[in-house]
Design a protein around this motif. Structure first.
Motif, PDB file in Angstrom:
ATOM      1  N   LEU A 218       0.846  -1.210   0.000  1.00 57.72           N
ATOM      2  CA  LEU A 218       0.000   0.000   0.000  1.00 57.72           C
ATOM      3  C   LEU A 218       0.874   1.251   0.000  1.00 57.72           C
ATOM      4  O   LEU A 218       0.583   2.221  -0.708  1.00 57.72           O
ATOM      5  N   ASP A 219       1.944   1.210   0.802  1.00 65.35           N
ATOM      6  CA  ASP A 219       2.859   2.359   0.808  1.00 65.35           C
ATOM      7  C   ASP A 219       3.482   2.555  -0.573  1.00 65.35           C
ATOM      8  O   ASP A 219       3.560   3.673  -1.074  1.00 65.35           O
ATOM      9  N   VAL A 220       3.933   1.441  -1.146  1.00 68.44           N
ATOM     10  CA  VAL A 220       4.535   1.517  -2.487  1.00 68.44           C
ATOM     11  C   VAL A 220       3.548   2.127  -3.482  1.00 68.44           C
ATOM     12  O   VAL A 220       3.908   2.955  -4.318  1.00 68.44           O
ATOM     13  N   LEU A 309       6.905  -7.559 -15.553  1.00 69.56           N
ATOM     14  CA  LEU A 309       8.158  -8.181 -15.111  1.00 69.56           C
ATOM     15  C   LEU A 309       8.886  -7.273 -14.135  1.00 69.56           C
ATOM     16  O   LEU A 309       9.457  -7.722 -13.141  1.00 69.56           O
ATOM     17  N   GLU A 310       8.838  -5.971 -14.435  1.00 69.60           N
ATOM     18  CA  GLU A 310       9.551  -5.003 -13.604  1.00 69.60           C
ATOM     19  C   GLU A 310       9.046  -5.054 -12.163  1.00 69.60           C
ATOM     20  O   GLU A 310       9.829  -5.067 -11.221  1.00 69.60           O
ATOM     21  N   PHE A 311       7.738  -5.052 -12.004  1.00 74.15           N
ATOM     22  CA  PHE A 311       7.210  -5.017 -10.639  1.00 74.15           C
ATOM     23  C   PHE A 311       7.412  -6.356  -9.942  1.00 74.15           C
ATOM     24  O   PHE A 311       7.718  -6.395  -8.743  1.00 74.15           O
ATOM     25  N   ILE A 312       7.255  -7.453 -10.673  1.00 69.36           N
ATOM     26  CA  ILE A 312       7.435  -8.767 -10.031  1.00 69.36           C
ATOM     27  C   ILE A 312       8.875  -8.924  -9.539  1.00 69.36           C
ATOM     28  O   ILE A 312       9.113  -9.468  -8.457  1.00 69.36           O
ATOM     29  N   ASP A 313       9.820  -8.397 -10.306  1.00 74.04           N
ATOM     30  CA  ASP A 313      11.219  -8.426  -9.837  1.00 74.04           C
ATOM     31  C   ASP A 313      11.375  -7.621  -8.542  1.00 74.04           C
ATOM     32  O   ASP A 313      12.152  -7.990  -7.660  1.00 74.04           O
ATOM     33  N   PHE A 314      10.651  -6.521  -8.456  1.00 77.04           N
ATOM     34  CA  PHE A 314      10.703  -5.707  -7.239  1.00 77.04           C
ATOM     35  C   PHE A 314      10.003  -6.414  -6.078  1.00 77.04           C
ATOM     36  O   PHE A 314      10.424  -6.344  -4.925  1.00 77.04           O
ATOM     37  N   SER A 444      10.426   3.206 -13.068  1.00 73.32           N
ATOM     38  CA  SER A 444      10.114   3.604 -11.690  1.00 73.32           C
ATOM     39  C   SER A 444       9.334   2.512 -10.977  1.00 73.32           C
ATOM     40  O   SER A 444       9.592   2.203  -9.809  1.00 73.32           O
ATOM     41  N   ILE A 445       8.368   1.939 -11.677  1.00 73.99           N
ATOM     42  CA  ILE A 445       7.591   0.847 -11.084  1.00 73.99           C
ATOM     43  C   ILE A 445       8.525  -0.284 -10.662  1.00 73.99           C
ATOM     44  O   ILE A 445       8.345  -0.891  -9.599  1.00 73.99           O
ATOM     45  N   GLY A 446       9.524  -0.530 -11.481  1.00 74.02           N
ATOM     46  CA  GLY A 446      10.507  -1.562 -11.156  1.00 74.02           C
ATOM     47  C   GLY A 446      11.319  -1.234  -9.904  1.00 74.02           C
ATOM     48  O   GLY A 446      11.912  -2.120  -9.288  1.00 74.02           O
ATOM     49  N   GLN A 447      11.324   0.056  -9.522  1.00 71.17           N
ATOM     50  CA  GLN A 447      12.002   0.476  -8.286  1.00 71.17           C
ATOM     51  C   GLN A 447      11.022   0.625  -7.134  1.00 71.17           C
ATOM     52  O   GLN A 447      11.388   1.131  -6.078  1.00 71.17           O
ATOM     53  N   GLY A 448       9.781   0.279  -7.389  1.00 66.91           N
ATOM     54  CA  GLY A 448       8.774   0.466  -6.349  1.00 66.91           C
ATOM     55  C   GLY A 448       8.337   1.920  -6.198  1.00 66.91           C
ATOM     56  O   GLY A 448       7.824   2.306  -5.154  1.00 66.91           O
TER      57      GLY A 448
END
Lengths: 497, 497
Positions: A218-220, A309-314, A444-448
């Protein structure tokens, strides 16, 4: 009363209506999230009384004159759009005779109660007569609204959930979907078979750890706790009001993946509500545009952004940390397999994004036929099962997991289903436009970091409220009205890329 | 419309009003217990709109005729009592001009906000002008009601909290209290000094353990979780509706004893609400009789039943178990010393039952003088401090812990304070009658079995609702109207026995 006064008077009236509806939203949230069971009867009375009060305020005898008078002087564009929405809401409320409104409220409630029992017992026979009576009433409503709005009866129902939505348009869109979905599904399944199934992630996953992970996410996702809460309810939903958005989820200790995506889904709904134009709180133009746009926001978060993929990696390391687990089953690679799994099945709410549209297309066909009078409730199970076989290649073994699985029809909602898939299409279209407009969004999404995405959505969707049609808002945001292309591109890239 | 129809119509109208008020109760509970801070503005609007709606329903133009017509045909005793209560509520609502109602609502809200800051800063000067303006308005209300009810202005205010309550009666009762309390207090303090102070119970007492102990005690007190909840809020209160009673408390890890008795106190309120006559839900006669009777129920649980030697003996092992603690400080003997400690102090809400009446008598004197126009707000601190010295032998070092300590006056509530001590007297009187009627009550409490007590209260108090005055209900239950004798006997037995 001058015409300017009439408009101001209408704003005041609608603000009061919104306050009553806001109170109703709190009562509904409370019922689902915290109310002790013995409070149900009193709560039912409170909700019924407030609903009648809101309806009375909306259909008061002076509304027609006020709406007419307010339209005869110059208003700024937001005021014009507000007046337009006021008229639309008022026409929906007044198009149906009050007696019919009350009869159908009772019949829906009763049918829903019968459905709860009948579904559990796989007893369609006991549901059928109730549902047929309800359908007959819904068809009367559709006829009344059709006459008032000069629309086809099904369109008149659809318009309440998706303002401006028309079956002719949906036929084209769903036809385009059908032109490639079956083949695409075949290719995806073939490719998936060659890759193997995801490794099982054995539980238990304690509720407290799931809750802590949800809080982290939720914070992310920039969920603002000063203006919202996350709680537990049997059926997850987003409720409350824009400055106090209440989302819910349900935790199963055997599987964290569904609740996690559920929270993300509801957060998409919540961010839409939260981002609605703050200077138009309590006014119809300040409301969400419709159910297609609402679903686009939840699916943009869930399917587009957070299954990337970016978010799942994060996400994967957060999952490992949250549950203190490790190994192959908890790698990003395996989480991707879980979250990109395609599997034709019986149940809509369990479906992946490749097969989900087929569930919707089936329901859309059937409810159109029922509203047109071409399909009797008694013939629904056969039509359902044939449709499932045709569209998804599976045949339900019973009605409980067949035509009785959804609450919508027993609850009196006909014309709602298409908005799920319109939302999925809009989500793909909006996310593609967002990424093109700001190349920082996906990294950015990949960095949370969801700030860039949220900023684009605020500006291009949320802050529009109901100022413009769904297609107008989409065209401003993406350069074109609702279409299938971006959704197709998305599915091909994710599942065949 | 026939007169019988008029009565039925009134029942329907009041049921709707009760539903709106029930919704308001949920909104208030939500604000205090779960609402995120950013929801406050929207919530304020919802509450304001529903309050206006409830007031409009109550003061509708046809009410006078309906009330007159309904009284002209025979009604059964409960219906008669209901009609009587309807008239009373309606007269309170209509006695004050609508414009004054709105002005005073704003002024109370504003004064309360100023009070919050001013109290923290011990800044009476900034509160005084606001409070004087509010007092001027309250005096106008009192004058309006006095004219309408043909009562003294203070009585007209008191009547809203304690129907039928009159200052002349309170003067007698409080005079009787004053005739023995100072001497009794001196004796108690002397005796207490010779016994020594309770041993300190060093914390921390984790919130989870306190919550678990509270849950255990709720079960003991027959609190029905199917019809109620316990939550946390800054100011403990009992809210909700009779079939869904919401109580709150606040935990301090340094001290479990206050929260524990706080939960017991609120449970007394909750049991009263829960036990109100179920066939009269939503009707004025089905409501609690007044604030004195309400406070009598909380104090009967807290002071009479649960500070009894019998209950403390039952409680002590539960406390030791809950916190995993042992030793002298956690014996029943020491817990008794804690819960029977008498200490004249500055703060009403921290006061023991021996000194509490003096706090109330002070406030009663001062608010009567303010309403009569004999005391200006500017002169309040001096009068307060002199009164504290006279009544309790302590002089506040500042106004924060002096005349600014309570929310009542800044919130516009004048005429409420006496009900606390009337409640304490009624509690003693009812508990004595209950024990006399059923000798099993006290031994059962010592076993943690509250069923006999609750059965007696249900029958003799709760199920009466507002059918009868406070004195009529007390006379039926105890053989006499409200008096000081039982309270005096109770204090002497507990503190000098």
């Amino acid at each position: 009363m001058t015409a300017t006064n009439a408009y101001a008077h209408l704003e005041d009236r609608f603000r009061r209506i919104a306050n009553v509806q806001g109170a109703l939203a709190v009562l509904h949230w409370d019922s689902a999230a915290v109310m002790p069971p013995g409070g149900a009867a009193a709560r039912g009375e409170q909700i019924a009384t407030l609903s009648v009060i809101a309806h009375d305020l909306l259909t008061a005898g002076d509304m027609a004159d006020l709406l007419a008078a307010a339209g005869s002087v110059p208003l700024d564009p937001w005021q014009q759009a507000n007046l337009h929405e006021m008229s639309r809401v008022w026409r929906h409320a007044t198009a149906v005779p009050q007696a019919l409104v009350e009869v159908i409220a009772r019949q829906s409630h009763e049918t829903e109660l019968v459905w709860r029992t009948a579904r559990g017992a796989d007893d369609f026979k006991s549901l059928a007569p109730k549902l047929q009576s309800l359908l007959d009433l819904v068809r009367q409503v559709a006829a009344s609204k059709a006459a008032s709005f000069d629309l086809d009866p099904y369109d008149a129902l659809l318009d309440e959930y998706e303002p401006g939505g028309r079956a002719a348009r949906i036929d084209v869109l769903f036809g385009e979907l059908q032109s490639f979905l079956p083949e695409l599904r075949g290719q995806v399944l073939e490719r998936q078979a060659s890759r193997g199934a995801p490794l099982p992630q054995p539980g238990p996953f304690p509720v407290e750890a799931q809750r802590a992970l949800a809080d982290r996410i939720l914070d992310v996702l920039q969920f603002d706790r000063a203006h919202g809460r996350l709680d537990v309810s049997h059926h997850p939903f987003t409720g409350g009001v824009p400055d106090d958005v209440r989302i819910t989820t349900r935790y199963a200790t055997s599987d964290f993946t569904r609740s996690l995506m559920g929270v993300i889904h509801e957060t998409g709904h919540a961010q839409y509500e939260r981002g609605l134009p703050s200077s138009w709180r309590g006014q119809p133009v300040g409301n969400a545009r419709g159910m297609a746009m609402h679903e686009s926001q939840s699916l943009l978060f869930e399917m587009q952004a957070c299954r990337s993929l970016e978010f799942i990696d994060f996400l994967a390391p957060l999952v490992r940390e949250a549950f203190g687990r490790d190994g192959e089953a908890f790698t990003a690679a395996n989480l991707r397999l879980v979250y990109h799994r395609v599997q034709p099945g019986l149940i809509r709410v369990d479906a992946d994004e490749v097969t989900y549209p087929s569930h919707v297309i089936l329901r859309y066909r059937l409810e159109r036929a029922m509203i047109a009078g071409d399909l009797k409730v008694a013939d629904l199970p056969g039509a359902w099962n044939d449709g499932m076989e045709e569209l998804l290649g599976v045949r339900p073994p019973d009605d409980a997991d067949g035509c009785m699985q959804d609450i919508h029809w027993p609850g009196g909602s006909f014309g709602y289903f298409p908005t799920y898939t319109m939302g999925a299409m809009a989500a793909a279209q909006l996310f593609a436009a967002a990424k093109a407009a700001d190349p920082a969004i996906l990294p950015s999404i990949g960095q949370g970091d969801f700030k860039p995405l949220l900023a684009w959505l605020r500006r291009n969707v949320h802050e529009k409220g109901s100022n413009g049609t769904t297609d107008e808002i989409l065209t401003q945001a993406t350069g074109m009205p609702l279409g299938v292309a971006a959704f197709k591109t998305h599915l091909e890239a994710r599942y065949l890329g």
